[in-house]
Design a protein around this motif. Structure first.
Motif, PDB file in Angstrom:
ATOM      1  N   SER A   1       3.514  -3.040  -3.595  1.00  0.00           N
ATOM      2  CA  SER A   1       2.090  -2.465  -4.099  1.00  0.00           C
ATOM      3  C   SER A   1       2.385  -3.421  -5.476  1.00  0.00           C
ATOM      4  O   SER A   1       1.778  -3.006  -6.294  1.00  0.00           O
ATOM      5  CB  SER A   1       1.503  -1.318  -4.243  1.00  0.00           C
ATOM      6  N   ALA A   2       3.400  -3.657  -5.805  1.00  0.00           N
ATOM      7  CA  ALA A   2       3.811  -3.894  -6.972  1.00  0.00           C
ATOM      8  C   ALA A   2       4.002  -5.080  -7.055  1.00  0.00           C
ATOM      9  O   ALA A   2       4.221  -5.904  -8.528  1.00  0.00           O
ATOM     10  CB  ALA A   2       4.961  -3.016  -7.871  1.00  0.00           C
ATOM     11  N   TYR A   3       3.956  -5.927  -5.763  1.00  0.00           N
ATOM     12  CA  TYR A   3       3.782  -7.694  -5.760  1.00  0.00           C
ATOM     13  C   TYR A   3       3.636  -8.528  -7.067  1.00  0.00           C
ATOM     14  O   TYR A   3       2.082  -7.943  -7.547  1.00  0.00           O
ATOM     15  CB  TYR A   3       3.810  -8.150  -4.985  1.00  0.00           C
ATOM     16  N   GLY A   4       4.539  -9.189  -7.696  1.00  0.00           N
ATOM     17  CA  GLY A   4       3.163 -10.164  -9.016  1.00  0.00           C
ATOM     18  C   GLY A   4       2.551  -9.299 -10.527  1.00  0.00           C
ATOM     19  O   GLY A   4       2.768 -10.460 -11.078  1.00  0.00           O
ATOM     20  N   LYS A   5       3.713  -7.727 -10.457  1.00  0.00           N
ATOM     21  CA  LYS A   5       3.256  -7.821 -12.010  1.00  0.00           C
ATOM     22  C   LYS A   5       4.050  -8.295 -12.585  1.00  0.00           C
ATOM     23  O   LYS A   5       4.031  -8.425 -14.107  1.00  0.00           O
ATOM     24  CB  LYS A   5       4.242  -5.768 -11.817  1.00  0.00           C
TER      25      LYS A   5
ATOM     26  N   LEU B   1       0.949   5.248  -7.106  1.00  0.00           N
ATOM     27  CA  LEU B   1      -0.352   4.950  -8.328  1.00  0.00           C
ATOM     28  C   LEU B   1      -0.580   3.549  -8.184  1.00  0.00           C
ATOM     29  O   LEU B   1      -1.896   3.468  -8.558  1.00  0.00           O
ATOM     30  CB  LEU B   1       0.632   5.145  -9.250  1.00  0.00           C
ATOM     31  N   GLU B   2       0.371   2.396  -7.919  1.00  0.00           N
ATOM     32  CA  GLU B   2       0.071   0.520  -7.912  1.00  0.00           C
ATOM     33  C   GLU B   2      -0.939   0.497  -7.046  1.00  0.00           C
ATOM     34  O   GLU B   2      -1.792   0.183  -7.714  1.00  0.00           O
ATOM     35  CB  GLU B   2       1.167   0.747  -7.558  1.00  0.00           C
ATOM     36  N   LEU B   3      -1.148   1.517  -5.563  1.00  0.00           N
ATOM     37  CA  LEU B   3      -2.465   0.840  -4.856  1.00  0.00           C
ATOM     38  C   LEU B   3      -4.063   1.367  -5.482  1.00  0.00           C
ATOM     39  O   LEU B   3      -4.661   0.217  -5.803  1.00  0.00           O
ATOM     40  CB  LEU B   3      -2.096   1.859  -3.809  1.00  0.00           C
ATOM     41  N   GLU B   4      -3.382   2.309  -6.623  1.00  0.00           N
ATOM     42  CA  GLU B   4      -5.111   2.849  -6.973  1.00  0.00           C
ATOM     43  C   GLU B   4      -5.599   1.479  -7.459  1.00  0.00           C
ATOM     44  O   GLU B   4      -6.727   1.182  -7.756  1.00  0.00           O
ATOM     45  CB  GLU B   4      -4.649   3.506  -7.950  1.00  0.00           C
ATOM     46  N   GLY B   5      -4.680   0.472  -8.381  1.00  0.00           N
ATOM     47  CA  GLY B   5      -5.352  -0.714  -9.345  1.00  0.00           C
ATOM     48  C   GLY B   5      -5.650  -1.610  -8.492  1.00  0.00           C
ATOM     49  O   GLY B   5      -6.506  -2.175  -8.650  1.00  0.00           O
ATOM     50  N   ILE B   6      -4.965  -1.175  -7.039  1.00  0.00           N
ATOM     51  CA  ILE B   6      -5.795  -2.974  -6.376  1.00  0.00           C
ATOM     52  C   ILE B   6      -6.469  -2.463  -5.129  1.00  0.00           C
ATOM     53  O   ILE B   6      -7.082  -3.517  -4.367  1.00  0.00           O
ATOM     54  CB  ILE B   6      -4.190  -3.786  -5.445  1.00  0.00           C
TER      55      ILE B   6
END
Length: 420
Positions: A187-191, A222-227
């Protein structure tokens, strides 16, 4: 000739593929009997103490064979002295050196650090293609050793989007039908690149033709929330992504989540699961829960039990907390083993009851699926429905898309007949 054993996660399996590629390139041939090998490779995991015990026993056993022994993976950074005590002549390869494995063998030790995410080629003998898309983690959990063994604590290194897309396109052309996107925290891929996981999925689905299914790896809440809204939209728009979501909650208690240094609340996890369930008629929610983390009282544990029941979680990976070297939680006041064992047993029982209830909902229906693997102990075949739910069937060809009539259910899987 070489023999290999791999422990741990899908990212470890991808690392093993990279090392095997290098071994084949320099002339090694794989064998299934360690006594016939010139080189024995053990790729280790350090997440849990019980796995560590099994791996150390294997290292000691293979060391006694007198072969060239290579020990790779997270345990080489977590327990290097113990490995060398059991296998004084072993060559240790930490996770950062996997991408330069041939160089490491030549140099007799760890090579230059990982500068990019290398993607293994697809093995034409398998319809499954495991694609590591990132390493690193934006978290800093109190119990986690992987931030030390693989890296993380605020940084992520992602594979180039076009490189991932081209690798998948080649694999599909060569017969791949299941694409597993894996990493420490996809879920943090590409940050670090200026794009994200949804951008990657959109590019693959747009540019890679063919009949295949993508399975997403672990999605941190938490990272999933953004996408999540965009992710649901892209999954709705194309059947080629499993409706499978692995979202590790770790505890149903906000107090314990704070002690774990997780960066979200239980309510966020509930909201994400609810949104997914409302968005898809059939979906599969998997989660991870640690029981017995330092500071977990009985009321906190009961919160975890209630969470599994309330949300009807399809699969729960229950882990008893075990102290890991170099972690903050290892220095907290520990919960007695017998209490951890009791809690683990109870939560596992509840999780199986909930899973059985969920699986019963499918009995009598007819669903699309893909023949994914051989069944347990080689009996029958394992198919996956479009939400990645496992079904045991008696006929079919690996990698083929089929329609399945569901005839029965257990806590672990469904039973069905291929009808076309």
């Amino acid at each position: 000739m070489y023999y290999i054993e791999t422990y741990g996660c899908w990212l470890n399996k991808a690392d093993s593929e990279l090392m095997e590629e290098d071994l084949r390139r320099i002339g090694y041939v794989k064998v299934n009997d360690p006594t016939q090998a010139d080189l024995i490779l053990i790729n280790t995991c350090a997440v849990r103490e019980d796995s560590e015990v099994r791996e150390l026993k294997a290292i000691e056993k293979y060391s006694k064979l007198g072969k060239k022994l290579v020990v790779a993976g997270c345990l080489t950074k977590a327990r290097p002295s113990e490995i060398m005590r059991l296998a004084p002549n072993a060559l240790l390869v930490n996770p950062s050196s996997v991408e330069n494995f041939a160089e490491t063998l030549r140099n007799g030790g760890n090579s230059s650090e990982r500068l990019m995410v290398r993607i293994p080629q697809h093995n034409e003998l398998s319809h499954i293609y495991v694609v590591p898309i990132q390493v690193g983690c934006l978290g800093n959990c109190s119990y986690c050793i992987i931030k030390y063994t693989r890296g993380g604590m605020g940084w992520v290194r992602s594979a180039d989007l076009n490189m991932v897309k081209e690798s998948i396109a080649k694999a599909v052309t060569r017969g791949a039908r299941e694409i597993y996107l894996t990493g420490q925290e996809i879920s943090a891929y590409g940050k670090d690149k200026g794009y994200d996981l949804v951008d990657l999925l959109e590019a693959v689905l747009r540019d890679v033709d063919g009949r295949y299914l993508i399975r997403l790896g672990m999605l941190e809440p938490l990272e999933l929330e953004g996408i999540i809204h965009r992710l649901i939209d892209v999954i709705k728009s194309d059947w080629r992504i499993y409706r499978f979501f692995h979202i590790p909650v770790q505890s149903g208690s906000d107090k314990v989540l704070r002690l774990m240094k997780r960066k979200y609340t239980v309510d966020l996890f509930k909201w994400e699961v609810g949104l997914i369930r409302r968005s898809f008629h059939n979906s599969f929610i998997a989660t991870d829960i640690i029981v017995g983390h330092p500071g977990e009282e009985d009321v906190d544990f009961q919160d975890s039990v209630r969470l599994v029941r309330e949300l009807s979680i399809d699969k729960v990976h229950v882990a008893r907390y075990s102290p890991r070297p170099f972690t903050e939680a290892a220095y907290m006041r520990q919960i007695p083993d017998h209490i951890k064992k009791q809690r683990s047993s109870l939560l596992s029982k509840v999780a199986l009851e909930v899973a059985y209830s969920r699986n019963l909902e499918y009995v009598g229906g007819t669903y699309e699926g893909l023949i994914s693997s051989t069944g347990f102990k080689g009996k029958g075949l394992m198919a996956r429905l479009m939400d990645y739910r496992p079904v045991i069937v008696n006929e079919g060809r690996l990698g083929s898309f089929v329609r399945i009539k569901i005839t029965g259910a257990s806590s672990i899987n469904l039973l069905g007949n291929v009808i076309e």
